[in-house]
Design an enzyme around this catalytic site. Structure first.
Site, PDB file in Angstrom:
ATOM      1  N   HIS A   1       3.468   6.775  -6.656  1.00 17.19           N
ATOM      2  CA  HIS A   1       2.728   7.974  -7.051  1.00 17.19           C
ATOM      3  C   HIS A   1       3.654   9.201  -6.958  1.00 17.19           C
ATOM      4  O   HIS A   1       3.575  10.118  -7.764  1.00 17.19           O
ATOM      5  CB  HIS A   1       1.519   8.129  -6.124  1.00 17.19           C
ATOM      6  CG  HIS A   1       0.403   8.965  -6.669  1.00 17.19           C
ATOM      7  ND1 HIS A   1      -0.663   9.324  -5.902  1.00 17.19           N
ATOM      8  CD2 HIS A   1       0.186   9.523  -7.885  1.00 17.19           C
ATOM      9  CE1 HIS A   1      -1.500  10.067  -6.628  1.00 17.19           C
ATOM     10  NE2 HIS A   1      -0.999  10.196  -7.837  1.00 17.19           N
TER      11      HIS A   1
ATOM     12  N   HIS B   1       1.741   4.417  -2.827  1.00 20.14           N
ATOM     13  CA  HIS B   1       1.852   5.872  -2.648  1.00 20.14           C
ATOM     14  C   HIS B   1       3.248   6.329  -3.084  1.00 20.14           C
ATOM     15  O   HIS B   1       3.410   7.378  -3.701  1.00 20.14           O
ATOM     16  CB  HIS B   1       1.689   6.246  -1.164  1.00 20.14           C
ATOM     17  CG  HIS B   1       0.283   6.228  -0.652  1.00 20.14           C
ATOM     18  ND1 HIS B   1      -0.756   6.875  -1.279  1.00 20.14           N
ATOM     19  CD2 HIS B   1      -0.254   5.662   0.469  1.00 20.14           C
ATOM     20  CE1 HIS B   1      -1.870   6.705  -0.559  1.00 20.14           C
ATOM     21  NE2 HIS B   1      -1.594   5.969   0.496  1.00 20.14           N
TER      22      HIS B   1
ATOM     23  N   HIS C   1       0.839  -1.206   0.000  1.00 18.84           N
ATOM     24  CA  HIS C   1       0.000   0.000   0.000  1.00 18.84           C
ATOM     25  C   HIS C   1       0.877   1.260   0.000  1.00 18.84           C
ATOM     26  O   HIS C   1       0.755   2.119  -0.872  1.00 18.84           O
ATOM     27  CB  HIS C   1      -0.910  -0.020   1.234  1.00 18.84           C
ATOM     28  CG  HIS C   1      -1.777   1.198   1.380  1.00 18.84           C
ATOM     29  ND1 HIS C   1      -3.105   1.196   1.065  1.00 18.84           N
ATOM     30  CD2 HIS C   1      -1.494   2.460   1.794  1.00 18.84           C
ATOM     31  CE1 HIS C   1      -3.612   2.404   1.282  1.00 18.84           C
ATOM     32  NE2 HIS C   1      -2.651   3.180   1.730  1.00 18.84           N
ATOM     33  N   GLU C   2       1.768   1.341   0.967  1.00 18.66           N
ATOM     34  CA  GLU C   2       2.598   2.543   1.074  1.00 18.66           C
ATOM     35  C   GLU C   2       3.533   2.656  -0.114  1.00 18.66           C
ATOM     36  O   GLU C   2       3.868   3.756  -0.558  1.00 18.66           O
ATOM     37  CB  GLU C   2       3.375   2.561   2.398  1.00 18.66           C
ATOM     38  CG  GLU C   2       2.493   2.603   3.644  1.00 18.66           C
ATOM     39  CD  GLU C   2       1.464   3.728   3.650  1.00 18.66           C
ATOM     40  OE1 GLU C   2       1.701   4.761   3.005  1.00 18.66           O
ATOM     41  OE2 GLU C   2       0.404   3.556   4.293  1.00 18.66           O
TER      42      GLU C   2
HETATM   43 ZN   LIG Z   1      -2.824   5.217   2.039  1.00 17.50          ZN
END
Ligand SMILES: [Zn+2]
Length: 689
Positions: A487, A484, A480-481
């Protein structure tokens, strides 16, 4: 020689490492040289410089142009960004008393500085003038978006208000900054000060790995020979899953859910009440009925009503599912001779037993297959397959703590893309939770600036004998991280204000949650889910059982989450400006919802860090983004390949690289060819009817 030089005007060489040019590879901050006492001087200098930038832009004679106003604003305040990003990354990940004192002192000052810029009427007049002429300026799409966004930000900050109201906005912002700082420092203090010290005889039910982790936590606390459970999720949650000592589970659970509510000087209830009241007042000044209305205006959801619609659509099936789960856990407890009704501190414990009985998988059987190093490698390889990225560890790079690891990120051709820092282990100086942040964001407006991105986690540390082993949830968190992180790393925009993760918050969880899907694809598991002792891949039977168990306990997880999302929304949708009794409000809201009594909100208000910052009236964003992530991953499934090249190319262009260049819904449609559909999310959670 010395004499001759002395005649020249003295060139003051700054000795403050925050103010020098950073000469380490790729501009990584010189962490080892930076001492807490350097920040005050650096902030003072950076604020002075930024003020001068703004004054120059505001006071120039020339008629407003995109270059002399918008570009100039985008370029301003770089030193402040540099100093603040180092400072705030450290106050989150590796803080101490000295940094916390500076944080308290700086919070209102920085808020005042920010407000003064946002409410500077000369700046606003220039931006407004450009905004009104935006069709005639010959702007490209990105420039137009940056102009429109900036205009909107200023209006939403109060730029159109009268002098008296502006002054009040300034007071509110400063007070809010002070309160938010206190709030998060209080949570950290409660987490640091509580621990449960156990003897060997108290460890019933705990696996060797968990015993080892508790022994290490004890040794770190100077209690060698004992065992310590802390309020870090990676410590307390496994304890609640496996300890057969109901009395100890109850103690640990009650401490965990009472962070920020333990009375005395770290109590956050009055702080929260004041924060909420100030936010309502602010929203009213801006002409909104509630803070939720204000906050949602510029999101994908747009209104509290559409958020409630989504949460409600999921709430009912989730409550039904949770009820079935509770009945099953109750029956399991009875069958073991336990005649008590399932309490919140029992749920995780019996759920693990039930999972084991139904699917023959439990946390202890999967953990050995998720060695931290392998999960990191899997996240990197996925980025390679989807986006052509490569990661090379920089063993000698500066780092702010010895546990931090640093990688250079390059593209297929070997060109530099950015730097990635991974800070994986829990420690007392670190805030709880997991997050991505930037030491430097990508931009091109003043020359190519490559990103420096960090992921911070709170995993239990391993040692010589046993490496750090992750639960399946931990592994998902890492993916998940890292989503990011990508991104930020893949960002390809010109202007800093729209770089990377600077998107609406109900869109920002799309790249992260979408990335979680690649953890569980066969190609990833076959190669990386290897037993840490034997090196053997996960047996296909176990894998099958994990997949079958995927929706196990989803009623519980969904309710835990939704309850927090509802309470956050309702707390900020109050029209009353008066102080709210936080405890009463929380319990009344949950009662109205029909909250199952065996489940407690994932984050109760007194330690709900999300809603102190950018996620106020925004915790629903995870579910909103989940509608998109489930729908987006289906695009790869429909293509018949989890790494389909054409789909990955569009994903990169419109989602991971786009920053805030496009309206989020337009960006999604450009990737998917149509708006997102909710059915994938319900199916993913096993809640589809
Ligand atoms: Zn998040």
């Amino acid at each position: 020689m010395a004499k001759a030089r002395a005649k020249l005007p003295a060139r003051k060489k700054p000795s403050n490492p925050l103010l020098t040019r950073w000469s380490a590879a790729f501009g990584i901050p010189p962490f080892a040289k930076i001492e807490p006492h350097h920040y005050k001087g650096a902030f003072a200098e950076a604020l002075k410089e930024h003020k001068a930038d703004i004054a120059r832009i505001a006071n120039q004679e020339a008629k407003p142009t995109f270059a002399n106003t918008i570009v100039a604003l985008e370029k301003s305040g770089r030193l402040l960004d540099k100093v603040a990003s180092v400072f705030y990354n450290l106050t989150g990940a590796d803080t101490n008393d000295a940094l916390q004192a500076i944080e308290r002192e700086m919070a209102p000052k920085l808020a005042a500085h920010e407000t003064a810029i946002m409410l500077n009427s000369k700046i606003f007049k220039r931006v407004e003038d450009l905004y009104e002429r935006r069709d005639t300026l010959g702007l490209d799409d990105e420039q137009r978006r940056v102009l429109e966004l900036r205009y909107k930000w200023l209006v939403r900050a109060g730029a159109k208000l009268g002098a008296k109201q502006k002054a009040r906005v300034g007071e509110i912002n400063q007070r809010l900054a002070t309160l938010a700082t206190q709030f998060s420092q209080n949570v950290l203090k409660d987490e640091q000060s509580w621990r449960m010290v156990l003897e060997e005889s108290d460890l019933e039910g705990l696996s060797t790995a968990l015993r080892d982790a508790a022994a290490r936590a004890a040794a770190d606390a100077g209690l060698a020979g004992k065992y310590v459970i802390t309020l870090s999720r990676s410590s307390v949650e496994p304890f609640l899953q496996f300890s057969s000592r109901r009395d100890l589970r109850e103690q640990a659970f009650n401490a965990w859910i009472r962070r920020g509510e333990m009375g005395k000087e770290t109590d956050n209830r009055a702080i929260t009440a004041e924060i909420v009241a100030l936010r309502t007042e602010f929203a009213n000044l801006l002409g909104f009925k509630t803070y939720a209305d204000y906050s949602l205006e510029e999101t994908m959801a747009k209104t509290p009503g559409s958020v409630r619609d989504l949460l409600t659509a999921v709430w009912d099936p989730a409550v039904k599912r949770a009820g079935e789960e509770r009945d099953a856990l109750q029956a399991r407890a009875r069958s073991e001779g336990s005649n008590f009704a399932i309490a919140p501190w029992d749920w995780r414990y019996f759920a693990e037993k039930e999972r084991k009985a139904l699917y023959d998988v439990d946390e202890a059987s999967t953990r050995p297959y998720f060695k931290l190093d392998n999960v990191i490698a899997a996240a990197f390889e996925t980025a390679g397959k989807l986006f052509g990225l490569k990661f090379k560890e920089m063993k000698d790079a500066p780092r702010y703590h010895e546990d931090v690891r640093v990688w250079e990120v390059t593209n297929k051709r070997g060109d530099h893309v950015g730097v990635f820092l991974g800070d994986y282990y829990a420690r007392p100086s670190k805030r709880s939770g997991a997050w991505m942040s930037a030491f430097r964001s990508q931009s091109k407006v003043a020359g190519e600036v490559a990103p420096i991105i960090v992921n911070v986690m709170n995993f239990a540390k391993g040692d010589e004998a046993t490496p750090s082993l992750l639960s399946l949830d931990d592994a998902r968190t890492l993916f998940h991280e890292f989503g990011h992180g990508l991104h930020g790393l893949l960002s390809d925009v010109t202007y800093p204000s729209i770089s990377g993760t600077a998107v609406t918050r109900d869109f920002v969880e799309l790249p992260s949650q979408l990335y979680e899907h690649w953890l569980m694809v066969p190609a990833t598991l076959e190669k990386f889910a290897l037993h840490h002792e034997t090196g053997k891949p996960m047996p296909p039977k176990l894998l099958k059982r994990i997949k079958k168990a995927r929706n196990f306990n989803q009623g519980f997880s969904t309710i835990e989450y939704l309850a927090s999302a509802f309470v956050d929304m309702e707390l900020h949708a109050r029209e009353d400006e008066g102080d709210v009794d936080v405890g009463k409000f929380e319990s009344e809201t949950l009662k109205r919802l029909g909250m199952p009594s065996e489940i407690v909100m994932r984050h109760r208000i007194p330690h709900f860090l999300h809603i102190m910052g950018g996620y106020a009236a925004g915790y629903y964003s995870y579910l909103w983004s989940e509608v998109m992530d489930a729908d987006a991953f289906a695009a790869f499934e429909e293509a018949g390949d989890h790494f389909d090249k054409a789909t990955a190319k569009k994903l990169r262009k419109f989602i991971y690289s786009g920053g805030n260049q496009r309206d989020p819904l337009e960006a999604y449609v450009a990737f998917r060819g149509r708006p997102p559909e909710i059915k994938g999310m319900l199916k993913k959670r096993g809640l589809a009817s």
